[in-house]
Design a protein around this motif. Structure first.
Motif, PDB file in Angstrom:
ATOM      1  N   CYS A  66      -5.048  37.792 -11.233  1.00 55.32           N
ATOM      2  CA  CYS A  66      -5.046  36.380 -10.862  1.00 55.32           C
ATOM      3  C   CYS A  66      -5.484  36.223  -9.406  1.00 55.32           C
ATOM      4  N   ARG A  67      -5.986  35.065  -9.071  1.00 53.27           N
ATOM      5  CA  ARG A  67      -6.229  34.694  -7.681  1.00 53.27           C
ATOM      6  C   ARG A  67      -4.904  34.169  -7.166  1.00 53.27           C
ATOM      7  N   THR A  68      -4.441  34.654  -6.018  1.00 57.83           N
ATOM      8  CA  THR A  68      -3.127  34.259  -5.528  1.00 57.83           C
ATOM      9  C   THR A  68      -3.236  33.504  -4.203  1.00 57.83           C
ATOM     10  N   ILE A  69      -2.312  32.577  -4.023  1.00 54.53           N
ATOM     11  CA  ILE A  69      -2.195  31.814  -2.780  1.00 54.53           C
ATOM     12  C   ILE A  69      -0.718  31.855  -2.394  1.00 54.53           C
ATOM     13  N   ASP A  70      -0.445  32.300  -1.163  1.00 49.74           N
ATOM     14  CA  ASP A  70       0.948  32.407  -0.739  1.00 49.74           C
ATOM     15  C   ASP A  70       1.380  31.194   0.073  1.00 49.74           C
ATOM     16  N   GLY A  71       2.670  31.112   0.319  1.00 51.17           N
ATOM     17  CA  GLY A  71       3.247  29.979   1.023  1.00 51.17           C
ATOM     18  C   GLY A  71       2.787  29.837   2.460  1.00 51.17           C
ATOM     19  N   VAL A  72       2.437  30.955   3.113  1.00 48.97           N
ATOM     20  CA  VAL A  72       1.939  30.866   4.492  1.00 48.97           C
ATOM     21  C   VAL A  72       0.607  30.118   4.506  1.00 48.97           C
ATOM     22  N   GLU A  73      -0.238  30.383   3.508  1.00 51.69           N
ATOM     23  CA  GLU A  73      -1.516  29.662   3.428  1.00 51.69           C
ATOM     24  C   GLU A  73      -1.278  28.157   3.330  1.00 51.69           C
ATOM     25  N   MET A  74      -0.296  27.755   2.528  1.00 55.99           N
ATOM     26  CA  MET A  74       0.037  26.334   2.393  1.00 55.99           C
ATOM     27  C   MET A  74       0.568  25.782   3.715  1.00 55.99           C
ATOM     28  N   LEU A  75       1.485  26.512   4.333  1.00 56.74           N
ATOM     29  CA  LEU A  75       2.096  26.075   5.584  1.00 56.74           C
ATOM     30  C   LEU A  75       1.030  25.854   6.654  1.00 56.74           C
ATOM     31  N   VAL A  76       0.102  26.810   6.775  1.00 54.76           N
ATOM     32  CA  VAL A  76      -0.961  26.706   7.775  1.00 54.76           C
ATOM     33  C   VAL A  76      -1.929  25.578   7.410  1.00 54.76           C
ATOM     34  N   ALA A  77      -2.273  25.441   6.136  1.00 54.98           N
ATOM     35  CA  ALA A  77      -3.186  24.367   5.721  1.00 54.98           C
ATOM     36  C   ALA A  77      -2.609  22.995   6.062  1.00 54.98           C
ATOM     37  N   GLN A  78      -1.304  22.823   5.885  1.00 54.76           N
ATOM     38  CA  GLN A  78      -0.660  21.563   6.268  1.00 54.76           C
ATOM     39  C   GLN A  78      -0.766  21.343   7.776  1.00 54.76           C
ATOM     40  N   ALA A  79      -0.504  22.391   8.535  1.00 56.81           N
ATOM     41  CA  ALA A  79      -0.561  22.282   9.994  1.00 56.81           C
ATOM     42  C   ALA A  79      -1.984  21.986  10.463  1.00 56.81           C
ATOM     43  N   VAL A  80      -2.964  22.613   9.825  1.00 59.32           N
ATOM     44  CA  VAL A  80      -4.366  22.376  10.180  1.00 59.32           C
ATOM     45  C   VAL A  80      -4.723  20.907   9.952  1.00 59.32           C
ATOM     46  N   GLY A  81      -4.348  20.387   8.799  1.00 58.54           N
ATOM     47  CA  GLY A  81      -4.632  18.984   8.510  1.00 58.54           C
ATOM     48  C   GLY A  81      -3.991  18.045   9.514  1.00 58.54           C
ATOM     49  N   GLN A  82      -2.758  18.322   9.871  1.00 57.38           N
ATOM     50  CA  GLN A  82      -2.049  17.481  10.841  1.00 57.38           C
ATOM     51  C   GLN A  82      -2.679  17.587  12.226  1.00 57.38           C
ATOM     52  N   PHE A  83      -2.992  18.812  12.635  1.00 56.04           N
ATOM     53  CA  PHE A  83      -3.609  19.032  13.948  1.00 56.04           C
ATOM     54  C   PHE A  83      -4.924  18.269  14.045  1.00 56.04           C
ATOM     55  N   GLU A  84      -5.764  18.436  13.029  1.00 57.76           N
ATOM     56  CA  GLU A  84      -7.081  17.806  13.074  1.00 57.76           C
ATOM     57  C   GLU A  84      -6.992  16.290  13.004  1.00 57.76           C
ATOM     58  N   ALA A  85      -6.014  15.764  12.273  1.00 59.94           N
ATOM     59  CA  ALA A  85      -5.830  14.310  12.213  1.00 59.94           C
ATOM     60  C   ALA A  85      -5.383  13.755  13.561  1.00 59.94           C
ATOM     61  N   TRP A  86      -4.489  14.472  14.232  1.00 57.23           N
ATOM     62  CA  TRP A  86      -3.954  13.993  15.502  1.00 57.23           C
ATOM     63  C   TRP A  86      -4.887  14.259  16.683  1.00 57.23           C
ATOM     64  N   VAL A  87      -5.495  15.435  16.699  1.00 54.55           N
ATOM     65  CA  VAL A  87      -6.290  15.841  17.861  1.00 54.55           C
ATOM     66  C   VAL A  87      -7.760  15.450  17.702  1.00 54.55           C
ATOM     67  N   GLY A  88      -8.227  15.410  16.461  1.00 55.55           N
ATOM     68  CA  GLY A  88      -9.626  15.064  16.231  1.00 55.55           C
ATOM     69  C   GLY A  88     -10.586  16.194  16.529  1.00 55.55           C
ATOM     70  N   ALA A  89     -10.077  17.409  16.494  1.00 59.54           N
ATOM     71  CA  ALA A  89     -10.904  18.590  16.756  1.00 59.54           C
ATOM     72  C   ALA A  89     -10.523  19.673  15.754  1.00 59.54           C
ATOM     73  N   PRO A  90     -11.394  20.658  15.558  1.00 60.06           N
ATOM     74  CA  PRO A  90     -11.058  21.745  14.641  1.00 60.06           C
ATOM     75  C   PRO A  90      -9.799  22.486  15.090  1.00 60.06           C
ATOM     76  N   ALA A  91      -8.981  22.821  14.148  1.00 61.19           N
ATOM     77  CA  ALA A  91      -7.726  23.526  14.437  1.00 61.19           C
ATOM     78  C   ALA A  91      -7.990  25.015  14.648  1.00 61.19           C
ATOM     79  N   PRO A  92      -7.193  25.640  15.510  1.00 55.08           N
ATOM     80  CA  PRO A  92      -7.290  27.097  15.708  1.00 55.08           C
ATOM     81  C   PRO A  92      -6.520  27.818  14.586  1.00 55.08           C
ATOM     82  N   VAL A  93      -7.163  27.961  13.435  1.00 55.09           N
ATOM     83  CA  VAL A  93      -6.493  28.447  12.226  1.00 55.09           C
ATOM     84  C   VAL A  93      -5.879  29.829  12.438  1.00 55.09           C
ATOM     85  N   GLU A  94      -6.626  30.737  13.047  1.00 55.33           N
ATOM     86  CA  GLU A  94      -6.099  32.092  13.238  1.00 55.33           C
ATOM     87  C   GLU A  94      -4.856  32.082  14.141  1.00 55.33           C
TER      88      GLU A  94
END
Length: 109
Positions: A66-94
């Motif tokens: 199966c292709r797997t996605i873990d909870g950290v990926e979800m947690l970071v994806a949420q943070a990325v979306g919030q960062f980019e919405a608030w800051v208006g710039a690409p998030a530092p994903v790493e």
């Protein structure tokens, strides 16, 4: 889209499985909400648990192909979306991933 009890999962055609329970987390360690024999090769298995990152469900799913996605990926994806919405710039994903993993490790200690 339909819902069914977990014990009928093996007989159903499905493409995505999402675990949104604490089963497999530190609160319910070593367990999985879905038996390995119910997993379908090629399906996507998303476990929202982020501690531990490799849950029994994800390990079984990966072994089953199966292709797997873990909870950290979800947690970071949420943070990325919030960062980019608030800051208006690409998030530092790493950096965000590293920070999430460090915070999880610190909470575990």
């Amino acid at each position: 889209c339909a819902a069914a009890p977990l014990d009928s999962l093996a007989g159903l055609a499905w493409d995505v499985l999402v675990n949104a329970t604490p089963v497999g987390s530190g609160a319910v360690p070593g367990e999985t909400p879905v038996p390995a024999e119910s997993l379908r090769p090629g399906a996507v298995v998303f476990d929202m648990v982020y501690e531990p990152r490799e849950t029994p469900l994800l390990a079984a799913a990966r072994a089953k192909g199966c292709r797997t996605i873990d909870g950290v990926e979800m947690l970071v994806a949420q943070a990325v979306g919030q960062f980019e919405a608030w800051v208006g710039a690409p998030a530092p994903v790493e950096a965000m991933t590293d920070a999430a993993l460090a915070a999880i490790a610190e909470a575990r200690a």
